[in-house]
Design a protein around this motif. Structure first.
Motif, short mmCIF file in Angstrom:
data_model
loop_
_atom_site.label_atom_id
_atom_site.label_comp_id
_atom_site.label_asym_id
_atom_site.label_seq_id
_atom_site.Cartn_x
_atom_site.Cartn_y
_atom_site.Cartn_z
N THR A 203 0.81 -1.22 0.00
CA THR A 203 0.00 0.00 0.00
C THR A 203 0.84 1.27 0.00
N GLY A 204 2.10 1.15 0.37
CA GLY A 204 2.96 2.33 0.44
C GLY A 204 2.85 3.11 1.73
N LYS A 205 2.11 2.60 2.71
CA LYS A 205 1.98 3.31 3.99
C LYS A 205 3.33 3.36 4.69
N PHE A 206 3.64 4.51 5.28
CA PHE A 206 4.89 4.70 6.02
C PHE A 206 4.66 4.28 7.47
N LEU A 540 30.34 5.42 -8.30
CA LEU A 540 29.12 5.25 -7.50
C LEU A 540 28.56 6.61 -7.08
N GLN A 541 29.44 7.56 -6.78
CA GLN A 541 28.97 8.90 -6.44
C GLN A 541 28.26 9.55 -7.63
N SER A 542 28.76 9.27 -8.83
CA SER A 542 28.09 9.83 -10.01
C SER A 542 26.72 9.20 -10.20
N TYR A 543 26.59 7.91 -9.84
CA TYR A 543 25.27 7.27 -9.90
C TYR A 543 24.32 7.96 -8.93
N LYS A 544 24.80 8.27 -7.72
CA LYS A 544 23.95 8.92 -6.73
C LYS A 544 23.50 10.30 -7.20
N LYS A 545 24.40 10.97 -7.90
CA LYS A 545 24.10 12.32 -8.37
C LYS A 545 23.23 12.32 -9.61
N ASP A 546 23.54 11.43 -10.57
CA ASP A 546 22.90 11.52 -11.88
C ASP A 546 21.79 10.50 -12.12
N ILE A 547 21.88 9.32 -11.50
CA ILE A 547 20.91 8.26 -11.78
C ILE A 547 19.84 8.16 -10.70
N VAL A 548 20.25 8.22 -9.44
CA VAL A 548 19.27 8.06 -8.35
C VAL A 548 18.10 9.04 -8.47
N PRO A 549 18.33 10.33 -8.77
CA PRO A 549 17.18 11.24 -8.91
C PRO A 549 16.25 10.88 -10.07
N ARG A 550 16.72 10.06 -11.00
CA ARG A 550 15.90 9.69 -12.15
C ARG A 550 15.20 8.35 -11.97
N LEU A 551 15.44 7.68 -10.84
CA LEU A 551 14.78 6.40 -10.60
C LEU A 551 13.28 6.59 -10.56
N THR A 552 12.58 5.71 -11.22
CA THR A 552 11.12 5.84 -11.29
C THR A 552 10.46 4.47 -11.17
N CYS A 553 9.25 4.46 -10.65
CA CYS A 553 8.51 3.21 -10.50
C CYS A 553 7.02 3.50 -10.51
N GLU A 554 6.23 2.42 -10.62
CA GLU A 554 4.79 2.57 -10.83
C GLU A 554 3.94 2.22 -9.62
N ASN A 555 4.46 1.37 -8.71
CA ASN A 555 3.64 0.89 -7.61
C ASN A 555 4.53 0.58 -6.40
N PRO A 556 3.95 0.29 -5.24
CA PRO A 556 4.75 0.05 -4.04
C PRO A 556 5.71 -1.14 -4.15
N HIS A 557 5.32 -2.17 -4.89
CA HIS A 557 6.23 -3.31 -5.04
C HIS A 557 7.48 -2.90 -5.83
N ASP A 558 7.27 -2.19 -6.92
CA ASP A 558 8.38 -1.69 -7.71
C ASP A 558 9.21 -0.70 -6.89
N LEU A 559 8.55 0.05 -6.04
CA LEU A 559 9.24 0.99 -5.17
C LEU A 559 10.14 0.25 -4.18
N MET A 560 9.65 -0.88 -3.66
CA MET A 560 10.46 -1.70 -2.76
C MET A 560 11.73 -2.19 -3.47
#
Length: 658
Positions: A203-206, A540-560
C-alpha cells in the motif's frame, strides 16, 4: 489492452506508529528466534518482515542440514572443539563469539523447533538401519558419521512452526513491510537506537516503530557484483529480496562493520549463465558424498585427509586414522579438517590421470539408503530445491537408481566464474559486536546473516535467540525514547521520491543494479589497488548524483525493489571503503592488492563505520573475544542455570501443547 490496476489500497504518504519493548527487523530464522526469546522473557515484541514470515528468508523453502549440533546426545565432540576449529579453519578471520553460541546452543534451538512442530528426526522410520541414523533417538547425521554433530533435518517444516510459536507468544508480526532506516538519538553523549522506519510494500503506507531495544536479523548482501535483468530470480542463491538492507541501514546510522573487504569467487550466483544450485550433480554439501564418474563411467575415487584412496561409501563419511573429526558444510572455504572427495585432486591433475569430461554424479552406485537420503531428503529440503529440482526432475523422468546428473566443473560450482565476479559468501563480512551480540549503537543487537563471518541455519537460530534474550534484558531497564521528527521527514522524502520522478526520462531499478554490478566488477574485482577503488567510489557517487534522482517506478512493489537497489549502492560504497583501509594482501580474506607486494604478517580486524559523512576505522585483534567457554559462561549464567534447573522447553517456554 486492458489497463492494469494495482489491487491494493493507495496509502502513500499515510503514517502509522507502533511501539514495543523489543523490535525485530527481519523474519528469517534469526528474526523468528529473536522474537521468541524476547517474548519468553515477557516482553512485547514486534517483528517486521518484507515478505510473508511463514515462508520468507533464506530458509523459507527449507534447508537440509543443521551444522554444529555439538550437544546432541550422540555427539562425540564438544562445542569448544568445533567452535575453535571454525576459528582456526579461517585463519582467525572468523566469529568466535557467534560460532561458540552456535555450537553451545544450537541443539537447544533444534529441540525448540521440534516442540513447535518442526521435524528433526526420522519419526516414520524411513531409514531404519542406515549408518547415518541413531536407532535410539532417530536422529540422522551428515558428513561425519563418527562424530555426529551435523544433523539432517526437514527444514521445510521449520518456518511455519516458528510462526505458530510466535503467534502463541503474542508477537505482533508486520508482514509485507520493509524496514528501511533505523531511528536513533543521542543520550548521555552516546548514540542510541530507539526504533526503525519502514513501508508497507503493497500500500505504500509509512510505518514508524518505536522500541526500547532493536535486533537486526536481516540478510547478508547480494547482487553486488552479479545481476542479470532477464533472469532476476537466478541471480542469487538466496531469495530475491535478501540483498543486505540491514547492512545498508546500519552503515547509514553509524554502525561498525568488519571483514567487508572479504569476497570470494562467485559460487551460488547464477546471474543468467549457470544452473540453479543443486540442479547439477556434484559431491558437495547437499549431495555429499555422491559417487562421481567420468564420461566413460569410470569412478573417480575419494581420498582421505592423508591421500589414501577410500574403497567404500561409508569410508567417505569417516575421519582418517588419527583424525579427531572433519568439517563439511556451507561455511568452510579452505578445508583443513576434512577430505573433499573427487576434487581433492585438482582439475588438471584429474585430466592428467586420464579422466575424461564430462563428469557425472551417479547415485545408482551408492547404497540404497544413501541414494534415498541424498535425492529424497537433502535435495528435497535444501532451499529452492523441493519443487524446481526434486519434483520437476522426477516428473520429467529422472530416476536416481538408473540415471546420472552431469556435473559442471570439478566440484560444487556450476559455472566457471571470472576473477572479477565476486560474492559475499562463505563467512563474509558483517556487523562488529560484543559478547552480547550488541552493536556499537546502544540498544541495537544483531544476529544471523547480519553478523560478520555468518554461517547457516543453526548459526542463525542460535544467535537470533541469544540476541533476543539479551535485547529483552536491556529492555527490562529501559524506557521508550522520543525520536526526531526530522528523521521521519527525511526518510519519507527519500522513500517516495521515485514515485514522483519524471517517468519520460526515468531509469528503472534493474538498470541501476546492472550499473552497480558492472562498476564493482571493474573496480573491485579479483585484484585491487587504490586507483581502481577510488575510481569505483567516484563512479558510484556519479550514480547517486545523476541516476538516483531519475529512478522511477509505478507501484509500491516496484518501489520496494528500487529501495533494495539503493541499499545495494550503499553496501557497495561500504565495501570499497573497507578495501581502501586494508593496505596488505590477505589470503584468508581472498584480498589481493596490486599496488603493494606485502602480504599481511599478522592478521587483524579492520573495523569501519561512517560518522557525519566521514569514514572512521579502528583495528582489533583477531582473538579479541578471549577464551570462548570462559567468556560465554561469564555472560550467560542465567541461561545455564535455567537449563540445569528446569525442564527448559516446557517450563520456560510455556508452550507445552505445541
Amino acid at each position: 489492452m486492458q489497463e492494469y490496476k494495482w489491487p491494493y489500497a493507495n496509502e502513500v504518504g499515510e503514517k502509522e506508529e507502533a511501539a514495543c519493548d523489543v523490535l525485530v527487523l527481519g523474519g528469517g530464522l534469526a528474526g523468528c528466534f529473536a522474537a521468541i526469546a524476547a517474548a519468553r522473557k515477557g516482553k512485547s515484541v514486534i517483528l517486521v518482515e518484507k515478505g510473508k514470515t511463514e515462508h520468507s528468508g533464506s530458509a523459507g523453502t527449507g534447508f537440509d542440514h543443521w551444522e554444529s549440533a555439538c550437544t546432541n546426545p550422540c555427539s562425540e565432540v564438544t562445542p569448544e572443539e568445533i567452535a575453535w576449529a571454525y576459528v582456526h579453519e579461517q585463519d582467525g578471520y572468523s566469529n568466535g563469539i557467534a560460532h561458540y553460541i552456535e555450537c553451545r546452543e544450537g541443539y537447544d534451538r533444534l529441540l525448540d523447533l521440534e516442540s513447535f512442530g518442526g521435524k528433526i528426526r526420522d519419526t516414520e522410520d524411513e531409514f531404519t538401519g542406515a549408518a547415518f541414523r541413531d536407532e535410539k533417538t532417530k536422529l540422522m547425521f551428515a558428513y561425519d558419521y563418527k562424530n555426529r554433530f551435523t544433523l539432517r533435518v526437514w527444514g521445510s517444516t521449520f518456518k511455519p512452526a516458528l510462526v505458530k510459536a510466535m503467534k502463541k507468544l503474542g508477537v505482533k508480526i508486520y508482514d509485507r513491510t520493509e524496514a528501511t532506516a533505523l531511528l536513533t538519538t543521542v543520550e548521555n553523549g552516546r548514540k542510541r537506537g530507539v526504533g526503525a522506519m519502514g513501508m508497507d510494500v503493497r500500500t505504500g503506507k509509512f510505518r514508524i516503530f518505536r522500541a526500547k531495544t532493536t535486533v537486526l536479523t536481516m540478510s547478508r548482501p547480494a547482487r553486488v557484483w552479479l545481476f542479470n535483468s532477464d533472469t532476476v530470480g537466478l541471480c542469487e542463491f538466496r531469495p530475491l529480496q535478501s540483498i543486505g538492507s540491514g547492512h545498508a541501514m546500519g552503515y547509514r546510522a553509524g554502525m561498525e562493520f568488519t571483514m567487508m573487504e572479504k569476497s570470494v569467487r562467485a559460487e551460488f550466483s547464477a546471474a543468467g549463465r549457470s544452473f540453479p544450485p543443486y540442479g547439477a550433480g556434484n559431491n558437495h554439501n547437499t549431495w555429499y558424498a555422491a559417487t562421481m564418474v567420468d564420461a566413460r563411467g569410470v569412478e573417480i575415487p575419494y581420498v582421505d585427509r592423508d591421500g589414501n584412496e577410500l574403497k567404500t561409501v561409508l569410508e567417505r563419511y569417516m575421519p582418517a586414522k588419527g583424525q579427531k573429526f572433519f568439517l563439511k558444510g556451507g561455511v568452510i572455504d579452505n578445508p583443513k579438517y576434512e577430505y573433499r572427495g573427487p576434487e581433492t585432486l585438482d582439475f588438471e591433475e584429474l585430466i592428467k590421470r586420464g579422466y575424461t569430461l564430462p563428469f557425472y554424479a551417479d547415485l545408482s552406485r551408492m547404497p540404497e539408503e544413501e541414494r534415498r537420503v541424498i535425492w529424497g531428503v537433502m535435495v528435497g529440503e535444501e532451499g529452492k530445491t523441493k519443487i524446481p529440482i526434486l519434483e520437476n526432475y522426477t516428473k520429467r523422468g529422472f530416476d536416481p537408481q538408473k540415471h546420472m546428473l552431469q556435473s559442471y566443473g570439478t566440484g560444487w560450482q556450476s559455472a566457471n566464474f571470472l576473477e572479477q565476479e565476486r560474492q559475499l559468501f562463505g563467512a563474509p563480512g558483517g556487523i562488529m559486536h560484543d559478547w552480547d551480540l550488541k552493536t556499537n549503537i546502544d540498544g541495537i543487537y544483531a544476529a544471523g546473516d547480519q553478523l560478520y563471518a555468518s554461517d547457516c541455519a543453526g548459526f542463525a537460530c542460535a544467535t537470533g535467540y541469544y540476541a533476543g534474550r539479551k535485547a529483552a534484558e536491556q529492555a527490562e531497564h529501559s524506557t521508550l525514547s522520543e525520536y526526531a521528527v526530522s528523521q521521519v521527514e527525511a526518510e519519507m522524502e527519500r522513500l517516495y521520491a521515485p514515485l514522483y520522478a519524471d517517468k519520460a526520462n526515468g531509469v528503472s531499478w534493474k538498470e541501476l543494479n546492472m550499473a552497480i554490478a558492472k562498476a564493482m566488477q571493474n573496480y573491485c574485482g579479483g585484484v585491487k589497488c587504490d586507483a581502481l577503488l577510488r575510481e569505483g567510489l567516484d563512479l558510484l557517487q556519479s550514480y547517486k548524483k545523476d541516476i538516483v534522482p531519475r529512478l522511477t517506478c509505478e507501484n509500491p512493489h516496484d518501489l520496494m525493489r528500487t529501495h533494495e537497489v539503493l541499499d545495494i549502492l550503499t553496501v557497495s560504497e561500504l565495501i570499497l571503503n573497507a578495501c581502501l583501509l586494508r593496505r596488505e594482501s590477505s589470503q584468508p580474506l581472498c584480498f589481493k592488492r596490486t599496488d603493494s607486494s606485502q602480504m599481511e604478517k599478522q592478521g587483524k580486524h579492520i573495523v569501519i563505520r561512517m560518522e557525519d559523512g566521514e569514514i572512521r576505522s579502528r583495528e582489533v585483534s583477531l582473538d579479541f573475544f578471549g577464551d570462548l567457554k570462559t567468556e560465554y559462561e561469564k555472560q550467560n549464567a542465567d541461561y545455564i542455570y535455567e537449563k540445569q534447573n528446569a525442564d527448559y522447553i516446557k517450563e520456560v517456554a510455556g508452550l507445552e501443547e505445541l
